[in-house]
Design an enzyme around this catalytic site. Sequence first.
Site, PDB file in Angstrom:
ATOM      1  N   ASP A   1       8.375   4.275  12.921  1.00 30.69           N
ATOM      2  CA  ASP A   1       7.110   3.556  12.777  1.00 30.69           C
ATOM      3  C   ASP A   1       7.272   2.620  11.575  1.00 30.69           C
ATOM      4  O   ASP A   1       8.176   2.798  10.756  1.00 30.69           O
ATOM      5  CB  ASP A   1       5.972   4.558  12.544  1.00 30.69           C
ATOM      6  CG  ASP A   1       4.671   3.878  12.180  1.00 30.69           C
ATOM      7  OD1 ASP A   1       4.278   2.954  12.913  1.00 30.69           O
ATOM      8  OD2 ASP A   1       4.069   4.255  11.164  1.00 30.69           O
TER       9      ASP A   1
ATOM     10  N   CYS B   1      -2.618  15.728  -9.230  1.00 27.90           N
ATOM     11  CA  CYS B   1      -3.624  15.419  -8.198  1.00 27.90           C
ATOM     12  C   CYS B   1      -4.492  16.645  -7.930  1.00 27.90           C
ATOM     13  O   CYS B   1      -5.719  16.543  -7.816  1.00 27.90           O
ATOM     14  CB  CYS B   1      -2.944  14.987  -6.899  1.00 27.90           C
ATOM     15  SG  CYS B   1      -2.025  13.438  -7.020  1.00 27.90           S
TER      16      CYS B   1
ATOM     17  N   ASP C   1       4.077   8.421  10.570  1.00 30.48           N
ATOM     18  CA  ASP C   1       3.166   9.035   9.600  1.00 30.48           C
ATOM     19  C   ASP C   1       1.697   8.992   9.996  1.00 30.48           C
ATOM     20  O   ASP C   1       0.872   9.667   9.388  1.00 30.48           O
ATOM     21  CB  ASP C   1       3.301   8.332   8.239  1.00 30.48           C
ATOM     22  CG  ASP C   1       2.555   7.005   8.215  1.00 30.48           C
ATOM     23  OD1 ASP C   1       2.719   6.216   9.169  1.00 30.48           O
ATOM     24  OD2 ASP C   1       1.798   6.764   7.260  1.00 30.48           O
TER      25      ASP C   1
ATOM     26  N   CYS D   1       0.888  15.807  -6.049  1.00 33.75           N
ATOM     27  CA  CYS D   1       1.487  16.502  -7.190  1.00 33.75           C
ATOM     28  C   CYS D   1       0.460  17.427  -7.846  1.00 33.75           C
ATOM     29  O   CYS D   1      -0.710  17.463  -7.462  1.00 33.75           O
ATOM     30  CB  CYS D   1       2.017  15.496  -8.212  1.00 33.75           C
ATOM     31  SG  CYS D   1       0.697  14.496  -8.955  1.00 33.75           S
TER      32      CYS D   1
END
Length: 728
Positions: free
Chosen positions: A447, A47, A627, A44
């Site tokens: 995953d 951050c 990921d 964001c």
Amino acid sequence: MTAAMRPQASACPACSAAPAAEALAEMAEDKEARLALSLPTVHCAACISAVERELNKTPGVHSARVNLTLKRASVEADAEVSAADLIGVLERIGYEAHELDVGTLSSTASDKAGRDLLMRLAVAGFASMNVMLLSVSVWSGAEAATRDMFHWISAAIALPTIVFSGKPFYVNAWSALKHKRLNMDVPIVLAIVLAVATSLWETTLSGEHAYFDAALTLTFFLLAGRYLDHRTRAVARSAAEELAALEVPRAIRVRDGEEETVQVSELAVGDMILVRPGGRMPVDGEIVEGQSELDRSLLTGETVPVFAEPGFGVSAGEVNLTGPLVVRATAVGEETSLHRMADLVAIAESGRSRYTSLADKAAKLYAPGVHILSALAFVGWYLYTFDMRTALNIAAAVLIITCPCALGLAVPAVTTAASGRLFRKGMLIKHSTALERLAEVDTVVFDKTGTLTAGTPQVENLGDFPRRDLEIALALAMGSSHPLSMALADAAREAGIKPAKVSEIEEVPGYGTQGKVGDTRVRLGRAAWIGTQPLAQTSAFLSVGDGAARAFTFSDSLRDGAEEAVRGLLDSGKDVLLVSGDSTGAVEALAVRLGITKWIAEALPEDKAARVQAMTDEGKRVLMVGDGLNDTAALAAAHVSISPASALDAARVASDIVLLGGDLSPIADAVATARSATKRIRENFRIATVYNIIAVPLAVAGLATPLIAALAMSSSSITVSLNALRLR
């Protein structure tokens, strides 16, 4: 001053400036370093602000910029500043960071092709408006002299514009003809050239009609379609390049007790390499000295660190967490597991690039038909009238009216509309054919860690401990960088616990943390170190003096929307498979919880890619959702793939679609939207076909001038675009 040092005069400013610029660049290179850091946990604006503020405060850093889309920081700093220094700064404020190789990433740094297309589109649009204004005067009944003047002014505007703006079509058409094949750009170029040639002929003969406006409008609409298509491709970068960039560029080699920092390319099998805590393994090798814990999540997907001691094998890309290690290299450079994974990804990507889109299939049939029809119209009218001017006008009208503007817009217009709809739901479409491939999916592979689950351990039984034990545990946990310790510390602070006064706190690499409360020894760590039996579940044990050790148990929470996504896919008739590098018990428990009947545990990266490839060979259309670095090859090998925005750079790049938020629920809706998009694309092809069936006979019969043909072509293009907007 010697002749060699004497400045040379030059009439060319660029030639004069170049040597000076090179000298300045060399000086800058001597004094400055450019560093790139991967930041997988930024998500964001706050951050970005925090990371940039901390980096810019670091001594020696000149500037730092964070790209949220790429999750990457670019830093310009003094040569003395190392990536390890900056990684430490970011870890102190809670952000994970990894060094990337700036040189490897330089090839993806700019989007010159997109800017070039946009510039050509703007020039064509500006010229079209000006020529259209002149044409309005001609249509309004301008007299011969005025009409001729306006025609010549139109020619002066149109000719350089068409030469400049139409360059992408000319280049592609020539490339196709050189290789003895046809593509959509060949009839486009023929239509533009014939329209301009006919217009020039009419102008030189003082004819009533010239079609410069038609040629420019044609160029503008085609460039618009080409630019829309380019934008859908622009965010796609090579995952193989990202994986290569993740390889550590430098390492500490130990020779005769002396440490020296060298480029990884200089390492050889048998070299001794020192990897400090927080460092990434530069090679595959075997530990010969030291004890620590390794974060292997990039390769296996499992978030719980593993204990490492002499004799333990390590792979390039793994992170050393707690203690210094000396590793003997067993594979370097292109032979490392990380580089082999990049090769797997490159092979899978090249296979996916061979996917033929609906537009390409249409072009194979369309282009030859247009050429034959126009040639027949020219020959027929010339034999009927023996008037070259009439025959050329009709041939130009046929080429313009059949010009594949509608076909050129059919796919990008729908893709743009569907991408906008999915973007509003939190999904970013990266690849131009991703929607077409997503619509064909019949099997979905998930995953586990970081995809269906959050990928961060959470304490389950904090309330089972007395407050005094929690205070001691918090004090010990604060002295460790272990993921379980950090999770325990966060949970205790949230519960309002304050750390006890613990002295002589010491982290024992690979085992845990110990200290003293008064004269009582306290420990937090592994079961074997504490002196108790381990549990099947992920746990950390606390012992206080001679009392019985008690276990803090940890679990990985489900990601938001995971249950809804799996249920929606199962309800729509899709086969759902869970494949993870995690332990059998953890994978089975999650599969049962989500209602997934097919699952595979302890899968290596090659196993995942091989499983996806095997299903593809069986004729299945596989959607892979993952990921981690261990998912990258499988993501690239799948028919279509999705990654969360929190994924590692390489995984996000290998995927076709990125989930911008933490919610997985839009996945099932994305499949439905993709099917609707493919339906709209086919509708657009039908609209273009019906338009041609009606308009072409009129053009062949001589009932449509090139100007009327251009207006009809524009109308079909607008209709196709409006049909695409129904998706929004």
